[in-house]
Design a protein around this motif. Structure first.
Motif, mmCIF file in Angstrom:
data_model
loop_
_atom_site.group_PDB
_atom_site.id
_atom_site.type_symbol
_atom_site.label_atom_id
_atom_site.label_comp_id
_atom_site.label_asym_id
_atom_site.label_seq_id
_atom_site.Cartn_x
_atom_site.Cartn_y
_atom_site.Cartn_z
ATOM 1 N N GLU A 1 -3.471 -5.009 7.014
ATOM 2 C CA GLU A 1 -4.524 -5.975 6.676
ATOM 3 C C GLU A 1 -5.849 -5.266 6.389
ATOM 4 O O GLU A 1 -6.541 -5.573 5.415
ATOM 5 N N LEU A 2 -6.186 -4.324 7.261
ATOM 6 C CA LEU A 2 -7.441 -3.586 7.065
ATOM 7 C C LEU A 2 -7.410 -2.822 5.740
ATOM 8 O O LEU A 2 -8.379 -2.844 4.968
ATOM 9 N N ALA A 3 -6.294 -2.178 5.473
ATOM 10 C CA ALA A 3 -6.177 -1.389 4.242
ATOM 11 C C ALA A 3 -6.262 -2.288 3.012
ATOM 12 O O ALA A 3 -6.962 -1.974 2.038
ATOM 13 N N ILE A 4 -5.545 -3.388 3.048
ATOM 14 C CA ILE A 4 -5.568 -4.296 1.894
ATOM 15 C C ILE A 4 -6.975 -4.849 1.687
ATOM 16 O O ILE A 4 -7.461 -4.947 0.560
ATOM 17 N N GLY A 5 -7.635 -5.172 2.791
ATOM 18 C CA GLY A 5 -9.012 -5.657 2.679
ATOM 19 C C GLY A 5 -9.911 -4.627 2.011
ATOM 20 O O GLY A 5 -10.674 -4.939 1.084
ATOM 21 N N GLU A 6 -9.810 -3.388 2.466
ATOM 22 C CA GLU A 6 -10.624 -2.334 1.856
ATOM 23 C C GLU A 6 -10.299 -2.194 0.368
ATOM 24 O O GLU A 6 -11.209 -2.060 -0.470
ATOM 25 N N MET A 7 -9.024 -2.233 0.044
ATOM 26 C CA MET A 7 -8.644 -2.060 -1.365
ATOM 27 C C MET A 7 -9.146 -3.217 -2.217
ATOM 28 O O MET A 7 -9.745 -3.004 -3.280
ATOM 29 N N LEU A 8 -8.917 -4.443 -1.783
ATOM 30 C CA LEU A 8 -9.366 -5.588 -2.590
ATOM 31 C C LEU A 8 -10.875 -5.537 -2.795
ATOM 32 O O LEU A 8 -11.368 -5.754 -3.914
ATOM 33 N N LEU A 9 -11.613 -5.237 -1.734
ATOM 34 C CA LEU A 9 -13.076 -5.176 -1.864
ATOM 35 C C LEU A 9 -13.502 -4.083 -2.840
ATOM 36 O O LEU A 9 -14.593 -4.147 -3.407
ATOM 37 N N GLY A 10 -12.650 -3.085 -3.042
ATOM 38 C CA GLY A 10 -12.951 -2.004 -3.978
ATOM 39 C C GLY A 10 -12.300 -2.182 -5.335
ATOM 40 O O GLY A 10 -12.226 -1.227 -6.111
ATOM 41 N N GLY A 11 -11.808 -3.390 -5.615
ATOM 42 C CA GLY A 11 -11.275 -3.659 -6.949
ATOM 43 C C GLY A 11 -9.827 -3.255 -7.150
ATOM 44 O O GLY A 11 -9.326 -3.279 -8.272
ATOM 45 N N VAL A 12 -9.156 -2.880 -6.068
ATOM 46 C CA VAL A 12 -7.744 -2.481 -6.158
ATOM 47 C C VAL A 12 -6.888 -3.726 -5.952
ATOM 48 O O VAL A 12 -6.866 -4.301 -4.868
ATOM 49 N N THR A 13 -6.181 -4.116 -6.995
ATOM 50 C CA THR A 13 -5.421 -5.364 -6.937
ATOM 51 C C THR A 13 -3.952 -5.141 -6.639
ATOM 52 O O THR A 13 -3.278 -6.052 -6.171
ATOM 53 N N SER A 14 -3.441 -3.950 -6.939
ATOM 54 C CA SER A 14 -2.039 -3.615 -6.664
ATOM 55 C C SER A 14 -1.983 -2.288 -5.918
ATOM 56 O O SER A 14 -2.790 -1.398 -6.185
ATOM 57 N N PHE A 15 -0.996 -2.162 -5.052
ATOM 58 C CA PHE A 15 -0.797 -0.859 -4.431
ATOM 59 C C PHE A 15 0.691 -0.620 -4.206
ATOM 60 O O PHE A 15 1.458 -1.550 -3.955
ATOM 61 N N ALA A 16 1.082 0.633 -4.342
ATOM 62 C CA ALA A 16 2.465 1.041 -4.086
ATOM 63 C C ALA A 16 2.502 1.643 -2.697
ATOM 64 O O ALA A 16 1.928 2.706 -2.460
#
Lengths: 476, 476
Positions: B140-155
């Protein structure tokens, strides 16, 4: 712990208190002049973080750093302002040891080109277009960006320097200002640089200090460098100069005149009078014999991003300089090459590339990186005795960093957070000379919106190179 | 211009409009499968920025991209939401092509150590302590950081993958999820990975896609890799695997078994079934003969920061792969090594280090870097036909970036701003699958504060290595 007992005069009354923060009070690295280094630290350095401490500022100096439990309600009531430090880190304001602030106006205007083309085809032809007004606007924008990113001091090297000094004065920032000159200008250039130094040294209530600014060891001849050394000694100021910027410059100097650029600084008396060497990525092992005797007055400002972007085939030899006891500071160069004035970014990139370059993941530790960005950077701009640490008696230049961002959590290591994860947008408050210049991520003394609008309107004219002239030829 | 006429169905009604933005619609590089490349672009790539355009989203797809003047008041009134794009850039959501999201919980816990110590003395012993609950919180923390930084997909590649899938579902993000397994687990590991894939492929309304996740070519034996290839072909999914992570691994593989890790992928049938190769910094020229025939289904996720930090003596050979037509994507690896999940940072560092490594400032242009971060990253995760560009019919994954920050001004070059100056904090809104998941820099579906508190409380237990065991031995 010794750290908890800092604060030589706990009874000193503070006008400004940063209350209950984590305080990065000071750093250490294995450099001469850093006697506090613990015996087991080796070359790894140390960073002293004090949890639940408060920083008291009286006037423009740090009065005390004490555990929050020792701060009384009376002291808080007596302070003009108390900044809530909970969940925040108070650290020495960052120092940009080499930049050309107005070049922010060319940010992104010359990309994907090598050094010679960058100068000769892009930047030096564009700089012909600049007016004093442009310099002022560019300096304001640059200073605003730096303050918002926790950079409280910067060493600037440019023309139109009185305009920049005006921007420093208005912004609340601290700076070491050097008016650029070339020998191609004749005596007028150096005269102008000396006159600026005489007028502005100690200006803006002491926030402006000056250096002399011969452009480079390849654009200023030896006679002018010798005169620079004499004038610098007379004035008691540093000289800030581009030298040994990359390995090719050193090779060229050796081929053309048989000496390295660093030996030129030595032979012309500049090392003896004290120098801030910009870049030094072309410093070679043999240069240590020239540099080491003057380690108390010579330092190097390193701007890794531009070395990579311009594919210079070399970065500042931090290990060599470290072992020679020569301080290395963090810099950004102008934003025309570096794109940002983000000292956190520059520190991070230096740490990363040093590990890679030396194939040693244990070299250039986080603590060492923080030492470069604080105490060594202070030493490089000649202020090692009063900047770069949060200890009583030092000047009150402080960045208050919000540690709550999800990108910093969980917080296993404050040092790792500062070196490898923090962003300029985490800087919440900034204090320079005891004055709050950024509060809640907003500039207190500058309004950048007008400068940005005006610079954007100026863009087409600034980029026009149809005149076919340029400031100089790059041919080191 | 052709760009202005995009929007195959201008009459399609949009439920969400990003109005009057600058739109980065698509990028190109000199790779096979990029037929739009202009003949004069060479290896430099191109990035198509459309000024004063609007993006219409219908359901989870881009319906149209049109000049703002062509958008009618009726269309705006019919949309459920209109996002003001003025002074902003709409770009394809960033894609993190290789990470281990829950490892964010070890951010900063293992610094200044080489790769083998990082695994054997720090990370693998700490990972023994992790519970499913930790995995969920970390994700959850990682996804939050990514979304806030414009990262919409992650592998993603990790254990506890159902927990991560749950976090993806709750967060609104898009992901390609692979459950990690080692041969040391026997058949249980691969069985678990296949079962996860069968259960979750197309989950969360299509936002979850899956891959198989053998850990590495040195921790999973050839029999298990062969079975992986068969299962992947049966399921029609990629395999995500660490291979040729650094030059030492390649040398070790050659010494121990006479073949490179990439040949192992070939010989076990994995290249034929399609692979996301994590790192590939040890890919050598001879590997091109294995990779090139499968360039339509093989890509590499590159995470430069960890290669530098761990002093691996090599980074992904982007030029070699480019010339072979193999897509390279941007990744961050886990935050335990990379410290951030900032794809902008990773893209920037790759561009900088490529210029330096090849001693060519004209290589890896800004446009090429943007192509790596958008279209090539989409190709690397197997979604090149519907992610990585803002064109009609593509999935509506969009980052809306505020261009007004002083650190981006004046704006000479949008490409330079995105590659060399932008910060995650400039990301203002984020849309995934047509759903606004970040609005005004705040997460819409996740509240991270509880996760952060709980992870900070878990820190001492997570870091305890007194049990003397570890997940694996690192001995490639």
């Amino acid at each position: 712990m010794a750290e908890s007992a800092q604060g030589a005069a706990p009874q000193a009354s503070a006008s400004l208190i940063i209350d209950d923060a984590t305080v990065l009070s000071r750093t250490e690295a294995a450099l001469p002049g850093y006697p506090e280094l613990p015996p087991d630290a080796g070359g790894r350095g140390a960073a002293h973080f004090l949890e639940h401490h408060s920083v008291g500022i009286a006037g423009n100096r740090i009065a005390w750093v004490r555990p929050v439990a020792d701060v009384t309600a009376i002291e808080r009531a007596a302070a003009a302002e108390v900044i809530d430090g909970r969940g925040r880190l108070a650290m020495p304001g960052l120092i940009n040891t080499h930049t050309h602030s107005p070049m922010v106006m060319f940010r992104g205007a010359a990309e994907d080109v090598p050094t010679a083309d960058w100068f000769n085809k892009h930047v030096w032809p564009m700089e012909v277009n600049m007016t004093d007004r442009d310099v002022r606007l560019g300096a304001e924008l640059a200073i605003g960006e730096m303050l918002l990113g926790g950079v409280t001091s910067f060493a600037d090297h440019y023309f139109g320097m009185p305009e920049i000094a005006g921007a420093v004065e208005a912004s609340g920032a601290r700076a070491l200002l050097a008016a650029t000159y070339f020998s191609s200008e004749g005596a007028a250039g150096i005269d102008r640089g000396v006159a600026f130094a005489e007028e502005w040294h100690g200006g803006a209530g002491g926030r402006v200090q000056v250096a002399l600014g011969p452009h480079g060891a390849y654009t200023v001849n030896d006679d002018d460098l010798r005169r620079t050394a004499r004038e610098a000694s007379r004035l008691g100021v540093l000289t800030h100069i581009h030298a040994a910027e990359n390995p090719r410059q050193t090779a060229s100097s050796l081929a053309k005149r048989g000496v390295t650029p660093i030996q030129v600084l030595h032979d012309t008396g500049l090392l003896e009078s004290g120098v801030l060497i910009a870049h030094g990525a072309g410093i070679v092992e043999d240069d240590v014999r020239w540099l080491a005797p003057y380690r108390d007055r010579v330092g190097v400002g390193s701007c890794t991003k531009v070395y990579l972007k311009h594919a210079q085939s070399g970065t500042t030899p931090v290990r060599l300089l470290h072992d020679a006891g020569v301080a290395v500071g963090i810099g950004t160069d102008g934003a025309a090459g570096h794109n940002t004035l983000d000292v956190f970014e520059s520190m991070r990139l230096l740490a990363e590339t040093e590990k890679d370059k030396l194939s040693d993941a244990t070299w250039l530790t986080m603590e060492h990186a923080l030492d470069l960005a604080t105490r060594q950077s202070a030493a490089v701009i000649g202020r090692g005795a009063e900047l770069g640490a949060l200890v009583p008696g030092y000047l009150a230049d402080v960045a208050v960093v919000d540690l709550a961002g999800p990108h910093l959590q969980p917080m296993h290591s404050l040092a790792a957070a500062l070196v490898y994860a923090v962003r300029p947008s985490d800087v919440e408050h900034v204090i320079v000379d005891g004055d709050v210049v950024v509060r809640d991520r907003r500039l207190v003394h500058l309004d950048l919106s007008a400068a940005i609008s005006e610079l954007n309107e100026r863009m087409p004219a600034l980029r026009d190179t149809s005149h076919g002239t340029r400031i100089q030829d790059y041919n080191p």
